[in-house]
Design a protein around this motif. Structure first.
Motif, short mmCIF file in Angstrom:
data_model
loop_
_atom_site.label_atom_id
_atom_site.label_comp_id
_atom_site.label_asym_id
_atom_site.label_seq_id
_atom_site.Cartn_x
_atom_site.Cartn_y
_atom_site.Cartn_z
N VAL A 172 78.49 77.77 103.88
CA VAL A 172 79.26 77.52 102.24
C VAL A 172 80.29 76.30 103.43
O VAL A 172 80.87 74.71 102.77
CB VAL A 172 80.19 78.09 101.71
CG1 VAL A 172 81.30 77.35 100.10
CG2 VAL A 172 79.38 78.74 100.62
N ALA A 190 83.19 73.70 93.82
CA ALA A 190 82.05 75.41 93.83
C ALA A 190 81.46 75.06 92.97
O ALA A 190 80.32 75.68 92.55
CB ALA A 190 83.91 76.38 92.86
N HIS A 193 77.97 74.72 94.39
CA HIS A 193 77.51 75.93 95.35
C HIS A 193 77.47 77.27 94.06
O HIS A 193 76.83 78.47 95.04
CB HIS A 193 77.91 76.24 96.33
CG HIS A 193 77.83 75.25 97.26
ND1 HIS A 193 77.49 75.74 98.03
CD2 HIS A 193 79.52 74.72 98.70
CE1 HIS A 193 77.80 74.34 98.63
NE2 HIS A 193 79.01 73.98 98.73
N LEU A 200 84.84 80.62 95.51
CA LEU A 200 85.14 79.79 96.67
C LEU A 200 86.07 80.20 96.97
O LEU A 200 86.30 79.74 98.69
CB LEU A 200 85.52 78.01 96.05
CG LEU A 200 84.70 76.73 96.90
CD1 LEU A 200 83.69 77.51 97.91
CD2 LEU A 200 84.37 75.34 97.04
N PRO A 212 91.06 76.23 100.25
CA PRO A 212 89.23 74.98 99.84
C PRO A 212 90.11 73.45 100.18
O PRO A 212 89.59 72.83 101.29
CB PRO A 212 88.88 75.07 98.88
CG PRO A 212 89.01 76.86 98.86
CD PRO A 212 89.93 77.11 99.33
#
Length: 317
Positions: A172, A190, A193, A200, A212
């Motif tokens: 990630v 997010a 993924h 996330l 993030p």
């Protein structure tokens, strides 16, 4: 029977202002005696390379310790541990303190709530501790600074060696780094993924020690600095290259986080040279080299070189 070597230091106020100081380093192996229950006023990292034992929490619950492993002993927290009486273990420990411990804790490098941390491999951390032990000779004038700098290195090595984390970031984090300059929000990342924004945030906080947003921003600003320093792209074009359609917003953000405006950064850091800029990381083992300078031919050569040679031989010692 057990074997112990240890040294302890008393760094001065100036050393503490460097952020971290090493208060002691030791190497031990065998059926070592039980430690504690006790409480310390500083941090200790105990790196166990081989063997096993136990760690007891303040309420008496025991956790099995199997090498390779790390024991975090944090200030004010009671601790109680020992190697197995039959097999013992091999440990290296470092006592340290300083104001930077708060930041390392915030970033997840020090884990007060997780006293026993499985490691994938203790080789890296033990290598740092071995260098600290070699630096610990009493006649070393660089002792406090050298061992203090090594504490920073040890914390990085321990972070890389954690068994629950990939040394250079999980998939990630790698994908976020790859796509950081795309004009995507955190929610967009997010979704790419298959994660919620909260998931996330948890993954990035666990892997990188930050949110993030901050993770992406650090990569974007780093890229912007490279473009400002090594190219003549206008600031607006740099902004677009790193994911910002509004150059005015980019300039305000850059100024607030970097401490200087993009134009000023370029004026002080610009290093563009003929031939262009490469994004490829150089190989430290095979760096580019400047060709040896060739001597220009003498426009007035000696018509009788053998005479000069005989003269040189006569005056040589």
């Amino acid at each position: 029977m057990y074997h112990t070597w240890m040294r302890f230091f008393t760094p001065g106020p100036a050393h503490h202002r460097l952020g971290l100081v090493c208060l002691g380093v030791g190497l031990q192996y065998g059926a070592l005696p039980t430690v504690g229950p006790r409480i310390l006023d500083h941090h200790v990292a105990v790196v166990i390379s081989t063997g096993g034992g136990w760690y007891a929490t303040p309420d008496g619950r025991r956790t099995t310790v199997t090498a390779p492993a790390l024991l975090w002993l944090t200030p004010g927290v009671p601790h109680h541990y020992a190697p197995d009486t039959a097999t013992g273990w091999d440990e290296g420990f470092v006592d340290f303190a300083g104001p930077a411990t708060a930041s390392y804790t915030e970033l997840g490098y020090i884990e007060p709530d997780r006293p026993v941390v499985p490691l994938s491999d203790a080789t890296g951390p033990r290598g740092v501790i071995a260098r600290m032990a070699r630096a610990a000779r009493r006649d070393n004038p660089l002792l406090e600074v050298e061992t203090g700098a090594a504490v920073h290195e040890l914390l990085v090595a321990l972070r890389r060696a954690r068994a629950d984390l990939a040394p250079d970031g999980d998939l990630v984090l790698k994908a976020l780094a790859r796509d950081a300059c795309l004009p995507l929000s955190v929610a967009d990342h997010a979704a790419r993924h298959g994660m919620s924004a909260a998931e996330l945030r948890t993954a990035v906080r666990r892997g990188a020690g930050c949110s993030p947003k901050d993770y992406l921003l650090g990569i974007r600003l780093g890229r912007a600095k490279e473009l400002l320093a090594a190219t003549d792209l206008p600031v607006a074009a740099v902004a677009r290259r790193v994911g910002y359609d509004d150059p005015a917003y980019f300039s305000r953000l850059f100024t607030r986080r970097v401490g200087t405006a993009p134009v000023r950064f370029r004026a002080t850091q610009g290093r563009a040279v003929p031939g262009g800029w490469s994004n490829q990381v150089p190989d430290p083992d095979d760096p580019p080299r400047i060709p040896a300078r060739q001597t220009a031919p003498d426009p007035h050569p000696d018509p009788h070189p053998e005479t000069a040679d005989r003269t040189a031989r006569r005056v040589s010692p």
